[in-house]
Design a protein around this motif. Structure first.
Motif, PDB file in Angstrom:
ATOM      1  N   GLU A 111      -6.356  17.894  33.364  1.00  0.00           N
ATOM      2  CA  GLU A 111      -6.175  17.171  34.553  1.00  0.00           C
ATOM      3  C   GLU A 111      -6.925  17.153  35.818  1.00  0.00           C
ATOM      4  O   GLU A 111      -7.233  16.089  36.120  1.00  0.00           O
ATOM      5  N   ALA A 112      -8.085  18.296  36.342  1.00  0.00           N
ATOM      6  CA  ALA A 112      -8.588  17.843  37.236  1.00  0.00           C
ATOM      7  C   ALA A 112      -9.777  17.282  37.237  1.00  0.00           C
ATOM      8  O   ALA A 112     -10.265  16.222  37.680  1.00  0.00           O
ATOM      9  N   ILE A 113     -10.196  17.536  35.755  1.00  0.00           N
ATOM     10  CA  ILE A 113     -11.309  17.059  35.100  1.00  0.00           C
ATOM     11  C   ILE A 113     -11.176  15.191  34.802  1.00  0.00           C
ATOM     12  O   ILE A 113     -12.173  14.130  35.214  1.00  0.00           O
ATOM     13  N   VAL A 165     -15.564  18.214  26.693  1.00  0.00           N
ATOM     14  CA  VAL A 165     -14.381  19.447  25.713  1.00  0.00           C
ATOM     15  C   VAL A 165     -14.552  20.758  27.011  1.00  0.00           C
ATOM     16  O   VAL A 165     -15.844  21.020  27.788  1.00  0.00           O
ATOM     17  N   VAL A 166     -13.363  21.110  26.476  1.00  0.00           N
ATOM     18  CA  VAL A 166     -13.312  22.175  27.472  1.00  0.00           C
ATOM     19  C   VAL A 166     -12.978  23.692  26.554  1.00  0.00           C
ATOM     20  O   VAL A 166     -11.698  23.308  25.484  1.00  0.00           O
ATOM     21  N   GLY A 184      -0.770  25.966  29.958  1.00  0.00           N
ATOM     22  CA  GLY A 184      -1.092  25.520  31.788  1.00  0.00           C
ATOM     23  C   GLY A 184      -2.295  25.502  32.091  1.00  0.00           C
ATOM     24  O   GLY A 184      -2.451  24.421  32.589  1.00  0.00           O
ATOM     25  N   SER A 185      -2.429  26.143  31.588  1.00  0.00           N
ATOM     26  CA  SER A 185      -4.027  26.407  32.582  1.00  0.00           C
ATOM     27  C   SER A 185      -4.679  25.846  31.939  1.00  0.00           C
ATOM     28  O   SER A 185      -5.845  25.162  32.952  1.00  0.00           O
ATOM     29  N   CYS A 232     -13.744  11.718  34.636  1.00  0.00           N
ATOM     30  CA  CYS A 232     -14.306  12.210  33.350  1.00  0.00           C
ATOM     31  C   CYS A 232     -13.464  11.480  32.045  1.00  0.00           C
ATOM     32  O   CYS A 232     -11.992  11.709  32.567  1.00  0.00           O
ATOM     33  N   GLU A 233     -13.703  11.894  31.216  1.00  0.00           N
ATOM     34  CA  GLU A 233     -12.853  11.571  29.683  1.00  0.00           C
ATOM     35  C   GLU A 233     -12.495  13.258  28.479  1.00  0.00           C
ATOM     36  O   GLU A 233     -13.950  13.655  28.583  1.00  0.00           O
TER      37      GLU A 233
END
Length: 234
Positions: free
Chosen positions: A159-161, A142-143, A152-153, A166-167
């Motif tokens: 995308e990086a994760i 979870v972000v 955007g950020s 990872c999901e």
């Protein structure tokens, strides 16, 4: 039919209406708290200039929350609760640099989960990391964001994760402007976004508490439709 358990044994599952009402209450309550500490400022007659160059009658700086222990704790508890309610099993928490690093770390600590953060760009020295910390392929992540404007950020972090194997099961933020382009971007990326409060709730509370006048609402709504091209002089 006879059940061997008392009625109290069964867990109450709230209806959609109940959950929706709780969320609306949280949105207004958190909006009120942000306005009280001036983490959110509304100046329709004297717009701010964002780093992007946009003119805006609305400014949000959730980093101020960190200076108020009771509100900081409230935010941590509510984000933690939303993660548990909305996403179930989570293996790691990610913060988006730099504003959401402390919020993400607080939540990861509350959940006793690994924490990493994602830079806006890779380091230009050493290991040149984009993700600081350790994620293992297959983790459900979870972000945590402090606020969402265009998205955007947040979505760059997603995308990086994902590239790390990872999901990403969701993004949780303290506040969202609810820009139409951001709503579309999260939908296209197939990432659910959950927030403690939002633009509509802030305007509702600001009007009720006489922070702004009824005539300011039109200006604020017009800005939100097309913030990049908004003309403060109109």
């Amino acid at each position: 039919m006879h059940f061997p358990f008392s009625p109290d044994f069964f867990i109450f599952v709230p209806s959609y209406k109940t959950v929706n009402a709780v969320m609306k209450t949280l949105e207004r309550l958190f909006a009120e708290k942000l306005l009280k500490i001036k983490a959110i400022k509304l100046q329709p007659a004297n717009p701010f200039t964002w780093a992007s160059g946009w003119k805006s009658p609305f400014y949000c700086d959730n980093r101020k929350i960190l200076s108020y222990p009771s509100l900081r704790n409230f935010m941590k508890i509510e984000i933690t609760r939303l993660i548990l309610e909305k996403f179930g099993q989570v293996d790691a928490i990610t913060g988006v640099a730099t504003g959401a690093i402390p919020q993400g770390a607080l939540v990861a600590d509350a959940l006793n989960l690994p924490f990493v953060y994602v830079r806006s760009t890779p380091k230009d020295h050493g290991l040149e990391n984009l993700i600081e910390g350790e994620l293992r392929p297959g983790m459900k992540v979870v972000v945590v964001e402090d606020l969402v404007s265009t998205g955007g950020s947040s979505l760059k972090a997603v995308e990086a994760i994902r590239r790390d194997g990872c999901e990403v099961i969701g993004v949780v933020a303290a506040f969202t402007y609810s820009f139409p382009q951001a709503v579309k971007a999260f939908k296209d990326a197939k990432v659910p976004l959950v927030t403690l409060t939002n633009y509509e709730a802030v305007l509702e509370v600001a009007l009720r508490t006489e922070y702004i006048d009824e005539e300011d609402i039109k200006t604020l709504q017009e800005w939100r439709k097309d913030p990049a091209n908004w003309d403060a002089g109109k």
